[in-house]
Design an enzyme around this catalytic site. Structure first.
Site, short mmCIF file in Angstrom:
data_model
loop_
_atom_site.label_atom_id
_atom_site.label_comp_id
_atom_site.label_asym_id
_atom_site.label_seq_id
_atom_site.Cartn_x
_atom_site.Cartn_y
_atom_site.Cartn_z
N GLU A 1 -3.24 8.97 8.42
CA GLU A 1 -1.79 8.89 8.59
C GLU A 1 -1.34 9.73 9.80
OE1 GLU A 1 0.74 7.30 6.49
OE2 GLU A 1 -0.91 6.15 5.61
N CYS B 1 -4.28 -1.64 -1.70
CA CYS B 1 -4.47 -0.21 -1.90
C CYS B 1 -5.55 -0.03 -2.96
CB CYS B 1 -3.15 0.41 -2.38
SG CYS B 1 -3.28 2.12 -2.91
N CYS C 1 -11.08 2.81 -0.21
CA CYS C 1 -9.66 3.10 0.04
C CYS C 1 -9.33 2.33 1.31
CB CYS C 1 -9.46 4.59 0.23
SG CYS C 1 -7.88 5.04 0.95
N THR C 2 -8.19 1.64 1.32
CA THR C 2 -7.90 0.76 2.45
C THR C 2 -7.57 1.52 3.74
OG1 THR C 2 -5.64 0.52 1.63
CG2 THR C 2 -7.23 -1.19 1.02
N HIS C 3 -7.38 2.84 3.63
CA HIS C 3 -7.23 3.63 4.85
C HIS C 3 -8.58 3.81 5.57
CE1 HIS C 3 -3.27 4.75 3.34
NE2 HIS C 3 -3.04 5.45 4.44
N TYR D 1 -1.06 8.26 -2.91
CA TYR D 1 -1.20 7.76 -4.27
C TYR D 1 -2.45 8.37 -4.93
CZ TYR D 1 2.26 3.94 -4.01
OH TYR D 1 3.41 3.20 -3.94
N GLY D 2 -3.41 8.73 -4.09
CA GLY D 2 -4.74 9.10 -4.59
C GLY D 2 -4.79 10.29 -5.52
N THR E 1 -6.37 2.64 -4.66
CA THR E 1 -5.91 3.43 -5.80
C THR E 1 -5.04 2.58 -6.74
OG1 THR E 1 -5.84 5.30 -4.28
CG2 THR E 1 -4.82 5.61 -6.43
N ASP F 1 0.88 -1.18 0.00
CA ASP F 1 0.00 0.00 0.00
C ASP F 1 0.92 1.23 0.00
OD1 ASP F 1 -2.37 1.61 0.32
OD2 ASP F 1 -1.91 1.82 2.44
N SER F 2 0.29 2.40 -0.10
CA SER F 2 1.07 3.63 -0.03
C SER F 2 1.51 3.93 1.41
CB SER F 2 0.23 4.80 -0.55
OG SER F 2 -0.97 4.91 0.18
N1 DGL Z 1 -4.74 3.04 0.89
C1 DGL Z 1 -4.68 3.77 -0.36
C2 DGL Z 1 -5.95 3.47 -1.14
O1 DGL Z 1 -6.56 2.47 -0.82
C3 DGL Z 1 -4.27 5.12 0.01
C4 DGL Z 1 -4.48 6.21 -0.88
C5 DGL Z 1 -3.40 7.22 -1.01
O2 DGL Z 1 -2.22 6.94 -0.81
O3 DGL Z 1 -3.79 8.32 -1.40
O4 DGL Z 1 -6.35 4.11 -2.09
#
Ligand code: DGL
Length: 266
Positions: free
Chosen positions: A152, A73, A184-186, A42-43, A75, A10-11
């Protein structure tokens, strides 16, 4: 039987929501996790950049001899899954399809909401999977770009987070959705706040279904690891200490060594 580990990336922290479920459901499997903390978010980045980042990470994970990859992730799953599947000769699964399928099964009134990063929402990847199943479903989506930095920062139930969430989610509140994909996994880390605002709506966390898809893949490809008490490995591209502190909380571990690597070298 295949004793090699599973690569998960993931990011940043978000993919830990997936890794945690993999650890719960696939207890014999060792996980090598990579969080791209130097290049998050990443988004807001282009498809080309996300494909390049994903390919670098997969090349790094291959040096750890992984037998399969989980793109944890939203994205990267939405923008890069197809490209990296063509580029690499190992099984790769993402989180979009498992979450979308699970939402289709869950909805009773055929009205589904999707929240995700700008890149994910613009890609319409969830809609594509849903409409392949049925065109009888109405889908409403909105991007929530500030959710990732709030997670984060560790502000999971902060007043600021609640205000931001109210503002983003207001566009979905009068749509009568009964199911909302946390695309989004966050976002599962904000499930409490999102759930309180959305009320009687089922939140779809991709983790459960993604673990089930991986389980099936390992079964059918005979890649399962039979007996082992795995020692998982964690790598990041920056700020290993910060990642370690937060990851310990999410995964409920006392010890969790995290190593920083130079991802641009891959
Ligand atoms: N967890 C990423 C996702 O699911 C994070 C997005 C990001 O880094 O912007 O999209």
């Amino acid at each position: 039987m295949d004793n090699r580990p599973i690569g998960v990336f993931d990011s940043g922290f978000g993919g830990l929501t997936i890794a945690k479920e993999l650890m719960n459901q696939l207890t014999n499997e060792k996980i090598v996790y990579f969080g791209d903390t130097a290049r998050i978010p990443y988004g807001s980045k282009s498809k080309e950049t996300i494909i390049k980042y994903s390919a670098q990470i997969i090349r790094f994970l291959q040096t750890k001899d992984v037998k399969a990859i989980v793109i944890a992730c939203g994205t990267a799953s939405a923008l890069a899954l197809e490209a990296v599947r063509e580029q690499f000769d190992l099984p790769i699964i993402g989180v979009v399809e498992p979450a979308a399928m699970s939402a289709v099964e869950e909805t009773r009134n055929n009205r589904i909401g999707i929240i995700g990063t700008d890149g994910t929402i613009a890609s319409k990847s969830y809609e594509q999977v849903i409409y392949k199943q049925t065109t009888d479903i109405e889908v409403f989506s909105t991007a929530c770009p500030l959710f990732v930095p709030l997670v984060e920062e560790g502000w999971l139930e902060d007043e600021v987070t609640i205000e931001v969430a109210k503002r983003y989610l207001s566009v979905l509140q009068d749509r009568e959705i009964d199911t909302l994909i946390l695309g989004c996994t966050h976002y599962p880390l904000l499930a409490k706040v999102i759930g309180q605002i959305m009320g009687d709506v089922t939140l779809i966390n991709p983790a459960n279904e993604t673990a089930a898809v991986l389980q099936k893949l390992l079964d059918t490809s005979k890649l399962k690891h039979e007996i082992q008490v795995p020692t998982h490995e964690f790598y990041v591209s920056d700020c290993a200490n910060k990642f370690e502190t937060f990851a310990k909380i999410i995964l409920g571990k006392e010890k969790l060594p995290v190593q920083q690597i130079h991802i641009e070298n891959y």
